[in-house]
Design a protein around this motif. Sequence first.
Motif, PDB file in Angstrom:
ATOM      1  N   PRO B 163       4.235  -0.019  -7.772  1.00 46.13           N
ATOM      2  CA  PRO B 163       3.377   0.662  -6.792  1.00 46.13           C
ATOM      3  C   PRO B 163       1.916   0.707  -7.217  1.00 46.13           C
ATOM      4  O   PRO B 163       1.015   0.565  -6.382  1.00 46.13           O
ATOM      5  N   GLN B 164       1.676   0.847  -8.548  1.00 46.75           N
ATOM      6  CA  GLN B 164       0.289   0.959  -9.002  1.00 46.75           C
ATOM      7  C   GLN B 164      -0.469  -0.342  -8.754  1.00 46.75           C
ATOM      8  O   GLN B 164      -1.577  -0.340  -8.212  1.00 46.75           O
ATOM      9  N   SER B 165       0.149  -1.468  -9.152  1.00 45.09           N
ATOM     10  CA  SER B 165      -0.497  -2.764  -8.930  1.00 45.09           C
ATOM     11  C   SER B 165      -0.622  -3.053  -7.443  1.00 45.09           C
ATOM     12  O   SER B 165      -1.590  -3.660  -6.990  1.00 45.09           O
ATOM     13  N   ARG B 166       0.370  -2.618  -6.697  1.00 46.37           N
ATOM     14  CA  ARG B 166       0.354  -2.854  -5.262  1.00 46.37           C
ATOM     15  C   ARG B 166      -0.870  -2.188  -4.645  1.00 46.37           C
ATOM     16  O   ARG B 166      -1.580  -2.787  -3.832  1.00 46.37           O
ATOM     17  N   ASN B 167      -1.129  -0.972  -5.079  1.00 49.15           N
ATOM     18  CA  ASN B 167      -2.299  -0.257  -4.606  1.00 49.15           C
ATOM     19  C   ASN B 167      -3.580  -0.965  -5.004  1.00 49.15           C
ATOM     20  O   ASN B 167      -4.507  -1.116  -4.205  1.00 49.15           O
ATOM     21  N   HIS B 168      -3.599  -1.415  -6.272  1.00 47.97           N
ATOM     22  CA  HIS B 168      -4.781  -2.101  -6.777  1.00 47.97           C
ATOM     23  C   HIS B 168      -5.061  -3.348  -5.932  1.00 47.97           C
ATOM     24  O   HIS B 168      -6.193  -3.596  -5.522  1.00 47.97           O
ATOM     25  N   ILE B 169      -4.001  -4.119  -5.675  1.00 49.71           N
ATOM     26  CA  ILE B 169      -4.145  -5.344  -4.891  1.00 49.71           C
ATOM     27  C   ILE B 169      -4.635  -5.012  -3.484  1.00 49.71           C
ATOM     28  O   ILE B 169      -5.582  -5.628  -2.964  1.00 49.71           O
ATOM     29  N   PHE B 170      -4.017  -4.017  -2.927  1.00 50.78           N
ATOM     30  CA  PHE B 170      -4.363  -3.656  -1.553  1.00 50.78           C
ATOM     31  C   PHE B 170      -5.818  -3.227  -1.445  1.00 50.78           C
ATOM     32  O   PHE B 170      -6.547  -3.639  -0.543  1.00 50.78           O
ATOM     33  N   GLU B 171      -6.234  -2.407  -2.410  1.00 48.58           N
ATOM     34  CA  GLU B 171      -7.613  -1.911  -2.364  1.00 48.58           C
ATOM     35  C   GLU B 171      -8.615  -3.030  -2.615  1.00 48.58           C
ATOM     36  O   GLU B 171      -9.675  -3.068  -1.991  1.00 48.58           O
ATOM     37  N   SER B 172      -8.251  -3.969  -3.521  1.00 48.93           N
ATOM     38  CA  SER B 172      -9.223  -5.048  -3.759  1.00 48.93           C
ATOM     39  C   SER B 172      -9.359  -5.949  -2.531  1.00 48.93           C
ATOM     40  O   SER B 172     -10.443  -6.447  -2.246  1.00 48.93           O
ATOM     41  N   ILE B 173      -8.251  -6.134  -1.812  1.00 47.59           N
ATOM     42  CA  ILE B 173      -8.357  -6.950  -0.598  1.00 47.59           C
ATOM     43  C   ILE B 173      -9.181  -6.214   0.469  1.00 47.59           C
ATOM     44  O   ILE B 173     -10.024  -6.822   1.144  1.00 47.59           O
ATOM     45  N   GLU B 174      -9.002  -4.917   0.552  1.00 47.58           N
ATOM     46  CA  GLU B 174      -9.807  -4.147   1.512  1.00 47.58           C
ATOM     47  C   GLU B 174     -11.291  -4.242   1.169  1.00 47.58           C
ATOM     48  O   GLU B 174     -12.140  -4.331   2.060  1.00 47.58           O
ATOM     49  N   ALA B 175     -11.588  -4.238  -0.149  1.00 48.50           N
ATOM     50  CA  ALA B 175     -12.985  -4.350  -0.565  1.00 48.50           C
ATOM     51  C   ALA B 175     -13.570  -5.708  -0.148  1.00 48.50           C
ATOM     52  O   ALA B 175     -14.706  -5.789   0.326  1.00 48.50           O
TER      53      ALA B 175
END
Lengths: 445, 296
Positions: B163-175
């Motif tokens: 879940p932690q990496s998933r969030n990181h990935i998701f947020e970087s794509i949003e950025a």
Amino acid sequence: MNTVVTLAKKDIKVLLRDKFAMFWIVIFPLGYAVFFGTVFGDSGGPRAGMYVALVDEDGSAYSQAVMEQLAAHDAVLVDAEESGALLNRSLDEARELVQKGQRTAYLRLPAGFGENPYALFGGASGDGPQLELGIDPGRQAEAGMLQGVVMETVFGALQERMLDTDTVLADLGEAQLSLAEADDVDPTQKFVLTTFLSALKGFVSAFDMGQLGLGTSDDADGADATVGGFGAPLAVVDVTRQRDGEPRSPYDITMPQGAVWGLLSVALGFGITLVRERSSGTLVRLRMAPVSHAQLLGGKALACFTCCVGSMVLAILFGTVVLGLRVDRPDLLVLAMFSTAIAFTGLMMTVSVMGKTEAAVAGSSWGLTMPFAMIGGGMIPLMFMPEWLQDISVVSPVRWAIISLEGAIWRDFGWADMATPSLVLIGFGAGFFALGVFIFRRTGG
Amino acid sequence: MIDVTSLAKSYGDLRAVDDVSFCVNRGEAFGLLGPNGAGKSTTIHLLAGVIAPDRGKVRLDGADPQEAIVRTRLGVSPQELAIYEELTGEENLRIFAALYGLRGDALVERVHWALDFAGLTDRRKDRAAKYSGGMKRRLNLACAVVHDPELLICDEPTVGVDPQSRNHIFESIEALRASGTTLIYTTHYMSEAQRLCDRVAIMDHGKLLAADTVDALIEAHGGSSLVLAEFDEPPPADAQLPGTLDGTQLRVDSDKPFELAAELGRGPHRVRSLRVERPDLEKVFLQLTGRSLRDS
Ligand SMILES: Nc1ncnc2c1ncn2[C@@H]1O[C@H](COP(=O)(O)OP(=O)(O)O)[C@@H](O)[C@H]1O
Ligand SMILES: [Mg+2]
């Protein structure tokens, strides 16, 4: 071009990090060459002993004593007649034997050698007769050893002679006589020496030399040290060995063999990485980047070619530095390595399409390359193969690789001799590469 | 920016991609939503020019991505991890940066940026083989953006990730989205599509069933909302109630869920709890395919 180089650098880096592959590419070939070279070497090679031809132009009892001491030495072999007497050769005969590589060196004992045994001690050099050792300048290690051994035996013979009091007295008398006759010696010095020789003569006649502890000592190190101290009484003459296309040492055979094992490992290693890239998805990923099919394969080929050359250079360097290998024709060696690398790069391409998975490729590719190695002289040297097997071996790129490497190292090849193996190797490379690319494309890269 | 017309690709008898057409505008985030085996990855491979279509065509600003040079403008993060595990994170990024034509200072600068983007700056000298699954995924994505592409294509970037990496990935794509990168994003999680994408295409069995904004899809295919009520006591059998009653539970499909809810609250039977479920993409998928996205 940048893309191809980037891809090739990547492939080489990946291979260098694969310890298993590096063992087969670097350690195994060198180990193979050393191990089998040593095994061959113990049966009659140069390590078993230095074979010396004797040239006795003096024919004195003293020269005979020196030769017998030499014959008795562990590290030296000499020829004997059927009667057991040492075989004496003419200088020309001995020189020819050394040139042909049938003897390591010759030792010449010039006429007059036995008359003046003390010439070894500081007689103006070039003055009295000197011993002469004829040896190939390339055989430095053996030359050094032989000098030591010869000096050791000469001193051994001299010691023997000195144990005989009568001979010493005769010698001293002779010395006194020649001193008295000499008119180029300073009168003061003459007086001192005459007094000294008289005293010595009295000393020797009063004692038995045998009781003075001058027993037979076989101290080789001592002899070696003496060589420098007495104005080089032993002249070393260069007798360059003729290049007659014979292997000079077992490493001449095992080093190219080892190098070829390294090449097979390189080809298999890269063939397997290509399959791994296919199955792991990195190949598809590369194709998503601006990389064409041709660049992909070009990168693999360049990497494989570079590592083939690298592994050969490493093997040859190791051979020259550690095993005393000598490359007769460095220029032809470059051509041999170039065409050999092309052949094995092509082989890599065929290997890479011999299965869908790494394990399948590893298995089936050994099935292809082992017979190549076996019939091509990778295990049993070509020269020891029965003729029919030598005929069959022309279908193996391993054979041509070994021949071309040997051709440049010791087979005495010229450009014309090198043309056939080079062309065959390049042909093998092109054929294997085309076959590999064809199947690669058919199965959807 | 991307125009896909009548794209088709079969593997033997299997129509992996079957007559698919859509377009993606510059700056837009476009989602491909569908279950496993729907044909999403095959579509991505066609978009990236890795495989040739049987029929139809893909155009990136008019050019064919099957030509290598056109692919310079794309960044693709494939579903399968495609990194070199024997090499370090930094070396992986350097290779991809170089393959996309970066050199010298520009390359160094972008590699640093990508390491930071993936949160791997501290681990850049470690071989990728030593990374966790989430770190490998992040590196996989970083390799796709190291050359700062105009169009980023992500094929299920969060599958099998903690879940932690998933969030990181998701947020970087949003950025990246916020900075104007055009995005094509495949997933079988409708929540991701709903959160990230301006427009979503629903895909199943190789076919594109519908493509529109999330709201419009729900409007068109979501059907009515669901009202769930629970009463204190079971209403009598003759009670005048809409929908289906099961003991104290009432389920009603309604186009006007809030009015119905208010009415139930005022009604003769005491309501313990009341819930309104708006239709979502899940419902849209169910409506379009007759199957649930989660089950398939
Ligand atoms: N290389 C291939 N060979 C044969 N069938 C394939 C290949 N790639 C994909 N397929 C099939 O095509 C269908 C679509 O696959 P894919 O595009 O990977 O779906 P998704 O990414 O939506 O899960 C699947 O049934 C899959 O088995
Ligand atoms: Mg997929």
